[in-house]
Design a protein around this motif. Structure first.
Motif, mmCIF file in Angstrom:
data_model
loop_
_atom_site.group_PDB
_atom_site.id
_atom_site.type_symbol
_atom_site.label_atom_id
_atom_site.label_comp_id
_atom_site.label_asym_id
_atom_site.label_seq_id
_atom_site.Cartn_x
_atom_site.Cartn_y
_atom_site.Cartn_z
ATOM 1 N N ASP A 150 0.843 -1.203 0.000
ATOM 2 C CA ASP A 150 0.000 0.000 0.000
ATOM 3 C C ASP A 150 0.870 1.242 0.000
ATOM 4 O O ASP A 150 1.541 1.498 0.986
ATOM 5 C CB ASP A 150 -0.909 -0.009 1.234
ATOM 6 C CG ASP A 150 -1.802 1.223 1.281
ATOM 7 O OD1 ASP A 150 -2.105 1.769 0.199
ATOM 8 O OD2 ASP A 150 -2.175 1.642 2.385
ATOM 9 N N PRO A 151 0.852 2.032 -1.106
ATOM 10 C CA PRO A 151 0.218 1.798 -2.390
ATOM 11 C C PRO A 151 0.646 0.467 -3.011
ATOM 12 O O PRO A 151 1.753 0.010 -2.781
ATOM 13 C CB PRO A 151 0.705 2.971 -3.241
ATOM 14 C CG PRO A 151 1.012 4.056 -2.257
ATOM 15 C CD PRO A 151 1.497 3.370 -1.046
ATOM 16 N N ASN A 152 -0.270 -0.098 -3.804
ATOM 17 C CA ASN A 152 0.032 -1.395 -4.384
ATOM 18 C C ASN A 152 1.039 -1.261 -5.527
ATOM 19 O O ASN A 152 1.167 -0.202 -6.137
ATOM 20 C CB ASN A 152 -1.259 -2.058 -4.883
ATOM 21 C CG ASN A 152 -1.103 -3.562 -5.104
ATOM 22 O OD1 ASN A 152 -0.092 -4.171 -4.727
ATOM 23 N ND2 ASN A 152 -2.102 -4.161 -5.718
ATOM 24 N N ALA A 153 1.764 -2.322 -5.767
ATOM 25 C CA ALA A 153 2.683 -2.393 -6.891
ATOM 26 C C ALA A 153 2.217 -3.545 -7.784
ATOM 27 O O ALA A 153 1.764 -4.552 -7.253
ATOM 28 C CB ALA A 153 4.096 -2.686 -6.386
ATOM 29 N N PRO A 154 2.274 -3.434 -9.094
ATOM 30 C CA PRO A 154 2.772 -2.281 -9.834
ATOM 31 C C PRO A 154 1.673 -1.293 -10.236
ATOM 32 O O PRO A 154 1.913 -0.465 -11.102
ATOM 33 C CB PRO A 154 3.362 -2.934 -11.085
ATOM 34 C CG PRO A 154 2.435 -4.084 -11.358
ATOM 35 C CD PRO A 154 1.944 -4.560 -10.013
ATOM 36 N N THR A 155 0.509 -1.358 -9.590
ATOM 37 C CA THR A 155 -0.570 -0.462 -10.029
ATOM 38 C C THR A 155 -0.386 0.958 -9.509
ATOM 39 O O THR A 155 -0.840 1.907 -10.134
ATOM 40 C CB THR A 155 -1.945 -0.971 -9.525
ATOM 41 O OG1 THR A 155 -1.935 -0.936 -8.090
ATOM 42 C CG2 THR A 155 -2.244 -2.378 -10.011
ATOM 43 N N GLY A 156 0.204 1.116 -8.323
ATOM 44 C CA GLY A 156 0.357 2.437 -7.707
ATOM 45 C C GLY A 156 -0.849 2.879 -6.904
ATOM 46 O O GLY A 156 -0.833 3.934 -6.264
ATOM 47 N N ILE A 157 -1.909 2.057 -6.927
ATOM 48 C CA ILE A 157 -3.163 2.491 -6.290
ATOM 49 C C ILE A 157 -3.046 2.421 -4.765
ATOM 50 O O ILE A 157 -2.713 1.377 -4.211
ATOM 51 C CB ILE A 157 -4.349 1.619 -6.768
ATOM 52 C CG1 ILE A 157 -4.513 1.766 -8.290
ATOM 53 C CG2 ILE A 157 -5.636 2.001 -6.037
ATOM 54 C CD1 ILE A 157 -5.613 0.894 -8.878
ATOM 55 N N PRO A 158 -3.318 3.552 -4.072
ATOM 56 C CA PRO A 158 -3.291 3.529 -2.608
ATOM 57 C C PRO A 158 -4.605 2.995 -2.060
ATOM 58 O O PRO A 158 -5.637 3.049 -2.733
ATOM 59 C CB PRO A 158 -3.118 5.010 -2.236
ATOM 60 C CG PRO A 158 -3.663 5.778 -3.392
ATOM 61 C CD PRO A 158 -3.591 4.897 -4.617
ATOM 62 N N MET A 159 -4.554 2.461 -0.853
ATOM 63 C CA MET A 159 -5.763 1.929 -0.226
ATOM 64 C C MET A 159 -6.046 2.787 0.996
ATOM 65 O O MET A 159 -5.131 3.034 1.794
ATOM 66 C CB MET A 159 -5.487 0.493 0.194
ATOM 67 C CG MET A 159 -6.689 -0.249 0.680
ATOM 68 S SD MET A 159 -6.245 -1.991 0.963
ATOM 69 C CE MET A 159 -7.833 -2.610 1.483
ATOM 70 N N PRO A 160 -7.277 3.268 1.177
ATOM 71 C CA PRO A 160 -7.551 4.096 2.356
ATOM 72 C C PRO A 160 -7.239 3.326 3.637
ATOM 73 O O PRO A 160 -7.532 2.124 3.729
ATOM 74 C CB PRO A 160 -9.053 4.387 2.261
ATOM 75 C CG PRO A 160 -9.437 4.095 0.847
ATOM 76 C CD PRO A 160 -8.473 3.054 0.348
ATOM 77 N N ALA A 161 -6.641 4.011 4.631
ATOM 78 C CA ALA A 161 -6.260 3.348 5.884
ATOM 79 C C ALA A 161 -7.469 2.686 6.550
ATOM 80 O O ALA A 161 -7.334 1.629 7.186
ATOM 81 C CB ALA A 161 -5.602 4.348 6.826
ATOM 82 N N GLU A 162 -8.673 3.255 6.375
ATOM 83 C CA GLU A 162 -9.878 2.656 6.984
ATOM 84 C C GLU A 162 -10.152 1.278 6.387
ATOM 85 O O GLU A 162 -10.641 0.373 7.072
ATOM 86 C CB GLU A 162 -11.135 3.515 6.759
ATOM 87 C CG GLU A 162 -11.035 4.966 7.139
ATOM 88 C CD GLU A 162 -10.429 5.788 6.002
ATOM 89 O OE1 GLU A 162 -9.255 6.216 6.175
ATOM 90 O OE2 GLU A 162 -11.083 5.988 4.974
#
Ligand SMILES: *Cc1c(COP(=O)(O)O)cnc(C)c1O
Length: 352
Positions: A150-162
């Motif tokens: 988080d952010p994920n690799a290789p997409t770069g997408i972050p995940m909300p902490a909640e």
């Protein structure tokens, strides 16, 4: 392979890092290194430390752990350091995984998790990301220890902490490892969860946001009992795991924190421009909280674009697994590098 390699390793497929050419000059946007050099103090302290290389490094890495603890406002007992964050991930997989304690991770994520399971003979389960490549917290019901980038690799997408917290709450008897290699480029992180829950381990690295990929320095933060477990593994396989020069460099890099945070700001600004420019050229770009973007173009296959750019002296990263083979991962470089990249990219698209 020799005739001595053990049976279980004969079919091992290892992690394949991005290409590192030592001879030819490329515009190198393929391994998420920082385009900025370390601060001069970092190099100076590493040189200074080199004068004492006849000595072993401190197996406790006490000064470095104290510095990291200060940076994050935790106790030194909540910190373990490692030779790159890949090493501390290995410690965690070894400490917590076995035949009856599998690991669970996304179908599209950092490729090293699968390798760590294979080499350590730990079973694993992969969970498909949603169609839009986000992680659904509900898909992680109590079925094994969890590792999330988080952010994920290789997409770069972050995940909300909640959302991460939902996973933690649904898995009180599992370890949840949050690999935050790119957190300094993102708006949120999960550090507070590591203090709130006794089953959360946050993994960080100096390789990306602190311009120290070549020095190999990573760390984990978590409940002190988790850290004791990791230390047991560390002391069993690599007690002097952080060398003198890297340790001194790491402490200096924390003293120079504002220099690195400014570099992260610069990279985030360049990332915004890069996304706009790519979109104006017809690419679709996944939302990124990292120092790279993941993009595809409707007119050209991912591998074809990767090859065309390589022919013209630009390296980006292509992954051939099915769901993401149309994409390429492009590291955010310095402003000039990105201008150069875009000129060459323009040529590639015009040639179609
Ligand atoms: C780069 C990276 C790492 C490993 O970094 P080290 O250089 O070993 O510290 C770990 N996880 C992810 C998701 C990464 O992208």
């Amino acid at each position: 392979m020799s005739r001595f390699l053990k049976e279980a390793f004969k079919s091992l497929s290892c992690y394949v890092p991005g290409e590192q050419f030592q001879d030819r000059k490329f515009i190198k946007l393929n391994t998420n290194e920082s385009p900025y050099p370390p601060s001069p103090l970092v190099a100076a302290r590493a040189m200074e430390a080199a004068k004492c290389l006849q000595l072993y490094s401190d197996p406790e890495s006490a000064a470095l752990r104290q510095a990291i603890a200060g940076l994050h406002q935790v106790k030194a007992e909540n910190v373990i350091v490692s030779n790159g964050s890949d090493e501390v991930l290995n410690f965690a997989f070894l400490a917590f995984g076995d035949a009856s304690h599998p690991f669970v991770f996304a179908d599209i994520t950092y490729g090293f998790y699968k390798v760590l399971c294979d080499v350590n003979d730990i079973p694993y389960v992969t969970v498909p990301l949603r169609e839009d490549f986000t992680i659904r917290a509900e898909d992680y019901p109590d079925s094994g220890h969890i590792v999330l980038a988080d952010p994920n690799a290789p997409t770069g997408i972050p995940m909300p902490a909640e959302e991460v917290e939902k996973i933690v709450q649904a898995n009180p008897d599992r370890v949840v490892i949050v690999d935050e290699a790119y957190a300094d480029f993102s708006e949120s992180d999960c550090l507070s969860l590591a203090l709130k829950y006794d089953n959360v381990l946050i993994v960080r690295t100096f390789s990306k946001s602190r311009s120290m990929a070549g020095a190999r320095l990573g760390y984990a933060i978590g409940n002190e009992k988790l850290i004791v477990d990791l230390k047991l593994v560390k002391d069993s396989i690599d007690p002097y795991n952080v060398n003198l020069m890297t340790s001194a460099a790491g402490i200096a890099a924390i003293e120079e924190n504002s220099y690195y945070m400014e570099n992260c700001e610069k990279i985030i600004r360049t990332r915004r421009k890069t996304v706009k420019k790519l979109e104006s050229m017809g690419f679709s770009v996944l939302p990124s909280g990292a120092n790279f973007v993941f993009a595809r173009h409707p007119g050209i296959g991912g591998e074809q674009l990767y090859r065309k750019l390589k022919d013209k002296g630009v390296l980006i990263r292509h992954f051939s697994s099915e769901r993401i083979r149309d994409f390429n991962r492009i590291t955010i470089g310095g402003e000039e590098q990105m201008d150069c990249f875009f000129n060459i990219l323009d040529d590639c698209l015009n040639e179609l």
